[in-house]
Design a protein around this motif. Structure first.
Motif, PDB file in Angstrom:
ATOM      1  N   GLU A 342      93.469  41.515  41.127  1.00 46.34           N
ATOM      2  CA  GLU A 342      94.199  42.501  41.316  1.00 46.34           C
ATOM      3  C   GLU A 342      95.379  41.921  42.480  1.00 46.34           C
ATOM      4  O   GLU A 342      96.617  42.455  42.430  1.00 46.34           O
ATOM      5  N   THR A 343      94.844  40.851  43.231  1.00 51.24           N
ATOM      6  CA  THR A 343      95.885  40.172  44.265  1.00 51.24           C
ATOM      7  C   THR A 343      96.805  39.487  43.243  1.00 51.24           C
ATOM      8  O   THR A 343      97.981  39.527  43.605  1.00 51.24           O
ATOM      9  N   GLN A 344      96.279  38.733  42.310  1.00 51.98           N
ATOM     10  CA  GLN A 344      97.372  37.905  41.496  1.00 51.98           C
ATOM     11  C   GLN A 344      98.244  38.922  40.654  1.00 51.98           C
ATOM     12  O   GLN A 344      99.397  38.763  40.576  1.00 51.98           O
ATOM     13  N   ASP A 345      97.845  39.925  40.036  1.00 54.63           N
ATOM     14  CA  ASP A 345      98.693  40.626  39.093  1.00 54.63           C
ATOM     15  C   ASP A 345      99.660  41.427  40.225  1.00 54.63           C
ATOM     16  O   ASP A 345     100.690  41.504  39.848  1.00 54.63           O
ATOM     17  N   TRP A 346      99.599  41.661  41.415  1.00 58.99           N
ATOM     18  CA  TRP A 346     100.597  42.180  42.352  1.00 58.99           C
ATOM     19  C   TRP A 346     101.524  41.093  42.689  1.00 58.99           C
ATOM     20  O   TRP A 346     102.621  41.325  42.762  1.00 58.99           O
ATOM     21  N   LEU A 347     101.010  39.973  42.961  1.00 57.54           N
ATOM     22  CA  LEU A 347     101.926  38.698  43.530  1.00 57.54           C
ATOM     23  C   LEU A 347     102.738  38.339  42.313  1.00 57.54           C
ATOM     24  O   LEU A 347     103.925  37.677  42.613  1.00 57.54           O
ATOM     25  N   GLY A 348     102.488  38.586  41.128  1.00 59.25           N
ATOM     26  CA  GLY A 348     103.244  38.081  40.052  1.00 59.25           C
ATOM     27  C   GLY A 348     104.240  39.060  39.678  1.00 59.25           C
ATOM     28  O   GLY A 348     105.034  38.663  38.699  1.00 59.25           O
ATOM     29  N   ARG A 349     104.418  40.289  40.218  1.00 65.86           N
ATOM     30  CA  ARG A 349     105.364  41.178  39.939  1.00 65.86           C
ATOM     31  C   ARG A 349     106.819  40.733  40.329  1.00 65.86           C
ATOM     32  O   ARG A 349     106.962  40.350  41.327  1.00 65.86           O
ATOM     33  N   ALA A 350     107.728  40.962  39.438  1.00 69.95           N
ATOM     34  CA  ALA A 350     109.242  40.565  39.584  1.00 69.95           C
ATOM     35  C   ALA A 350     109.601  41.498  40.612  1.00 69.95           C
ATOM     36  O   ALA A 350     109.463  42.815  40.154  1.00 69.95           O
ATOM     37  N   ILE A 351     110.646  41.407  41.552  1.00 71.65           N
ATOM     38  CA  ILE A 351     111.223  42.378  42.488  1.00 71.65           C
ATOM     39  C   ILE A 351     112.582  41.888  42.556  1.00 71.65           C
ATOM     40  O   ILE A 351     113.419  42.613  43.228  1.00 71.65           O
ATOM     41  N   GLY A 352     113.145  41.022  42.068  1.00 72.72           N
ATOM     42  CA  GLY A 352     114.564  40.531  42.010  1.00 72.72           C
ATOM     43  C   GLY A 352     114.946  39.284  41.478  1.00 72.72           C
ATOM     44  O   GLY A 352     114.105  38.528  40.686  1.00 72.72           O
ATOM     45  N   MET A 388     116.563  39.246  65.603  1.00 76.64           N
ATOM     46  CA  MET A 388     116.177  37.898  65.822  1.00 76.64           C
ATOM     47  C   MET A 388     114.908  37.570  65.129  1.00 76.64           C
ATOM     48  O   MET A 388     114.097  38.637  65.076  1.00 76.64           O
ATOM     49  N   ALA A 389     114.618  36.484  64.595  1.00 71.34           N
ATOM     50  CA  ALA A 389     113.576  36.124  63.781  1.00 71.34           C
ATOM     51  C   ALA A 389     113.221  34.634  63.890  1.00 71.34           C
ATOM     52  O   ALA A 389     113.805  33.681  64.216  1.00 71.34           O
ATOM     53  N   ALA A 390     111.684  34.376  63.484  1.00 68.98           N
ATOM     54  CA  ALA A 390     111.214  32.988  63.551  1.00 68.98           C
ATOM     55  C   ALA A 390     111.058  32.693  62.418  1.00 68.98           C
ATOM     56  O   ALA A 390     110.519  33.390  61.316  1.00 68.98           O
ATOM     57  N   CYS A 391     110.953  31.257  62.195  1.00 70.31           N
ATOM     58  CA  CYS A 391     110.620  30.771  60.648  1.00 70.31           C
ATOM     59  C   CYS A 391     109.258  30.292  61.071  1.00 70.31           C
ATOM     60  O   CYS A 391     108.668  29.339  61.527  1.00 70.31           O
ATOM     61  N   PHE A 392     108.195  31.064  60.402  1.00 72.58           N
ATOM     62  CA  PHE A 392     106.856  30.825  60.715  1.00 72.58           C
ATOM     63  C   PHE A 392     106.200  29.739  59.534  1.00 72.58           C
ATOM     64  O   PHE A 392     105.282  29.032  59.690  1.00 72.58           O
ATOM     65  N   ASN A 393     106.977  29.751  58.230  1.00 67.90           N
ATOM     66  CA  ASN A 393     106.261  28.972  57.332  1.00 67.90           C
ATOM     67  C   ASN A 393     107.548  27.919  56.762  1.00 67.90           C
ATOM     68  O   ASN A 393     108.399  28.475  55.938  1.00 67.90           O
ATOM     69  N   LEU A 394     107.267  26.877  57.028  1.00 69.24           N
ATOM     70  CA  LEU A 394     108.597  25.759  56.535  1.00 69.24           C
ATOM     71  C   LEU A 394     108.578  25.475  55.256  1.00 69.24           C
ATOM     72  O   LEU A 394     109.378  24.841  54.848  1.00 69.24           O
ATOM     73  N   SER A 395     107.309  25.867  54.599  1.00 70.91           N
ATOM     74  CA  SER A 395     107.109  25.581  53.120  1.00 70.91           C
ATOM     75  C   SER A 395     107.803  26.751  52.460  1.00 70.91           C
ATOM     76  O   SER A 395     107.593  26.800  51.089  1.00 70.91           O
ATOM     77  N   ALA A 396     108.058  27.923  52.761  1.00 70.21           N
ATOM     78  CA  ALA A 396     108.543  28.975  52.150  1.00 70.21           C
ATOM     79  C   ALA A 396     109.651  28.552  51.368  1.00 70.21           C
ATOM     80  O   ALA A 396     110.539  27.912  51.684  1.00 70.21           O
ATOM     81  N   ARG A 397     109.613  29.101  50.179  1.00 64.69           N
ATOM     82  CA  ARG A 397     110.595  28.962  49.118  1.00 64.69           C
ATOM     83  C   ARG A 397     111.026  29.980  48.334  1.00 64.69           C
ATOM     84  O   ARG A 397     110.005  30.862  47.854  1.00 64.69           O
ATOM     85  N   ILE A 398     112.125  30.182  48.020  1.00 67.42           N
ATOM     86  CA  ILE A 398     112.663  31.354  46.849  1.00 67.42           C
ATOM     87  C   ILE A 398     113.155  30.406  45.876  1.00 67.42           C
ATOM     88  O   ILE A 398     114.285  30.125  46.057  1.00 67.42           O
ATOM     89  N   PRO A 399     112.629  30.673  44.795  1.00 68.69           N
ATOM     90  CA  PRO A 399     113.261  29.864  43.741  1.00 68.69           C
ATOM     91  C   PRO A 399     114.522  30.455  42.923  1.00 68.69           C
ATOM     92  O   PRO A 399     114.862  31.631  43.102  1.00 68.69           O
ATOM     93  N   LYS A 400     115.152  29.745  42.442  1.00 76.71           N
ATOM     94  CA  LYS A 400     116.347  29.977  41.603  1.00 76.71           C
ATOM     95  C   LYS A 400     115.910  31.008  40.389  1.00 76.71           C
ATOM     96  O   LYS A 400     114.846  30.500  39.731  1.00 76.71           O
ATOM     97  N   GLY A 401     116.674  32.280  39.975  1.00 78.69           N
ATOM     98  CA  GLY A 401     115.980  32.923  38.838  1.00 78.69           C
ATOM     99  C   GLY A 401     115.244  34.045  39.625  1.00 78.69           C
ATOM    100  O   GLY A 401     115.292  34.754  40.763  1.00 78.69           O
ATOM    101  N   GLN A 402     114.042  34.422  38.824  1.00 76.41           N
ATOM    102  CA  GLN A 402     113.445  35.575  39.105  1.00 76.41           C
ATOM    103  C   GLN A 402     112.648  35.315  40.288  1.00 76.41           C
ATOM    104  O   GLN A 402     111.981  34.145  40.563  1.00 76.41           O
ATOM    105  N   VAL A 403     112.565  36.587  41.221  1.00 79.12           N
ATOM    106  CA  VAL A 403     111.894  36.337  42.405  1.00 79.12           C
ATOM    107  C   VAL A 403     110.672  37.457  42.237  1.00 79.12           C
ATOM    108  O   VAL A 403     110.736  38.416  41.745  1.00 79.12           O
ATOM    109  N   THR A 404     109.398  36.843  42.782  1.00 72.04           N
ATOM    110  CA  THR A 404     108.472  37.726  42.839  1.00 72.04           C
ATOM    111  C   THR A 404     107.820  38.178  44.078  1.00 72.04           C
ATOM    112  O   THR A 404     108.216  37.449  45.259  1.00 72.04           O
ATOM    113  N   VAL A 405     107.001  38.866  43.974  1.00 73.28           N
ATOM    114  CA  VAL A 405     106.196  39.295  45.501  1.00 73.28           C
ATOM    115  C   VAL A 405     105.596  38.326  46.085  1.00 73.28           C
ATOM    116  O   VAL A 405     105.783  38.026  47.364  1.00 73.28           O
ATOM    117  N   ARG A 406     104.912  37.313  45.295  1.00 65.60           N
ATOM    118  CA  ARG A 406     104.590  35.886  45.880  1.00 65.60           C
ATOM    119  C   ARG A 406     105.465  35.176  46.646  1.00 65.60           C
ATOM    120  O   ARG A 406     105.115  34.676  47.718  1.00 65.60           O
TER     121      ARG A 406
END
Length: 436
Positions: A342-352, A388-406
């Protein structure tokens, strides 16, 4: 052949009999004088943060961690020491999308970490600060599902002397009485929303250890005192300099080792460090890193003194790493399977969609489109003019194209709370700095 007389034969036989009796007496006395000994094995985990499977849900790639692998190490150790103690030092029900989905989206089934720990027959778990992240309802549900006590001797019902959790447990192994005392970092009010710990207060831990350790020795008559604490080392042992960014009394392993007599072993947590073995003032300290990547093992060797009391003759500790060769335990994997799906199903949802590949790699030093996105969302959600916001995860990435919950979930590992503050513009007379 020369004949031996019956009288001489009788003398030889009697002499042999006397020598045999003397030898038996010596052996008997030697056995009786040998000290009575025992070996006690303790295994400890800490800061598992919801890691059931060896997977990084933010990247959907293999990660060499997880209680499904730790289970293999525990079961292997039990083959040689079936009566070993298994304890945990907290931060268990938070930290992965799997636990987030369970706690926020579908909290009906039992907590997945409690299921896994029940299957492994844990003896206790000390409460960590991240147990409070989802509020008391989620915390109390998970606690009720555990088949082992949650420990915290310094957490009290507010305004009373009544501990909110079980302060300690007593276990007997090979005739040795072992007291396991739980202590939680008292910094929780500095990090949590008040409703998440409403009705509770957290007392400073050195004084609490001074209160409870004598109770274990004098009232409970334990032979060994073990502290499982959700706290770590608070200073640089080379210089004595306090570790930076700590809140008051957040970590107290060294202070307790130096100031509280009668403690034999401390299994630490909270600071996400691998500490195989450290001795301070005769107290053995160890810490099993984080994320179920290691298991701490403590070996205690005891002898009975002339008064019949057990004394610790020797003690040692080490941390055992989970490796790629460590098999996934099938029992734990089966328990976690529906939660993972159920976690993988949720994370794989496209949201933008994104027109560019975005990364947070340099977000702490330069302008970053990812951090700009977070700022814009915060201003819109908080109806604010400044963010004001902090960068907690330097490995964070949003790919070009479809963006998912993950992709979005990977921006923040911890479930922080957005707060809006209204500034009045009033000037502080002493410094000329504007405060809200």
């Amino acid at each position: 052949m020369k004949k031996t007389s019956s009288t001489a034969f009788l003398r030889i036989t009697l002499a042999g009999w006397v020598i045999g009796l003397a030898f038996a007496a010596v052996v008997f006395r030697s056995d009786a004088a040998a000290p009575v000994r025992a070996q006690v094995v303790i295994l400890g985990t800490t800061d598992m943060h919801g890691r059931v499977f060896p997977i990084d849900y933010y990247t959907n790639k293999y990660d060499n961690v997880g209680i499904a692998k730790v289970a293999t190490l525990v079961k292997e150790a039990r083959k040689n020491d079936p009566d070993l103690l298994l304890v945990d030092s907290g931060d268990t029900i938070q930290g992965t999308p799997l636990e987030y989905f369970h706690n926020k989206k579908n909290n009906t089934p039992p907590d997945p970490m409690m299921l896994a720990m029940n299957a492994l027959h844990y003896d206790s778990m000390t409460v960590g600060n991240h147990e409070y992240n989802f509020g008391l309802k989620v915390l109390n549900k998970a606690r009720s599902e555990a088949k082992f006590p949650w420990l915290s001797a310094n957490s009290y019902d507010k305004g009373t002397d009544r501990p909110h959790y079980t302060p300690y447990i007593i276990k007997e192994v090979q005739g040795v009485r072992i007291g396991v005392l739980g202590l939680t970092t008292p910094g929780i009010p500095n990090w949590e929303n008040v409703p998440h710990y409403e009705g509770l207060e957290f007392k400073e831990t050195v004084s609490e250890a001074k209160k409870w350790v004598p109770i274990l020795h004098e009232k409970e008559k334990v032979d060994v005192v073990v502290i499982t604490m959700h706290m770590g080392i608070e200073e640089d042992l080379r210089t004595g300099t306090p570790n930076p960014a700590q809140v008051p009394n957040e970590n107290a392993a060294i202070a307790i080792s130096r100031q509280v007599p009668g403690v034999d072993v401390i299994l630490m947590g909270h600071t996400h460090r691998d500490v195989p073995s450290l001795v301070v003032n005769g107290v053995l300290l160890t810490q099993a890193n984080r994320w179920a990547s290691h298991v701490a093992r403590v070996d205690l060797y005891l002898e009975k003194d002339q008064a019949g009391r057990w004394q610790v003759a020797a003690k040692s500790s080490r941390t055992i790493p989970v490796t790629e060769k460590t098999a996934i335990d099938p029992e734990i994997a089966e328990l976690g399977k529906p939660y993972d799906k159920e976690t993988q199903d949720w994370l794989g949802r496209a949201i933008g969609e994104s027109s560019e590949d975005l990364t947070a790699r340099d977000g702490r030093f330069h302008d970053s489109a990812i951090i700009d996105l977070i700022q814009r969302v915060q201003m819109e959600a908080g109806h604010a003019d400044v963010s004001m916001a902090a960068c907690f995860n330097l490995s964070a990435r949003i790919p070009k194209g479809q963006v998912t919950v993950r992709d979005i979930a990977g921006l923040y590992e911890y479930e922080n709370t957005l707060v809006t503050i209204e500034l009045t513009g009033t000037c502080c007379a002493c410094s000329g700095v504007l405060f809200g």
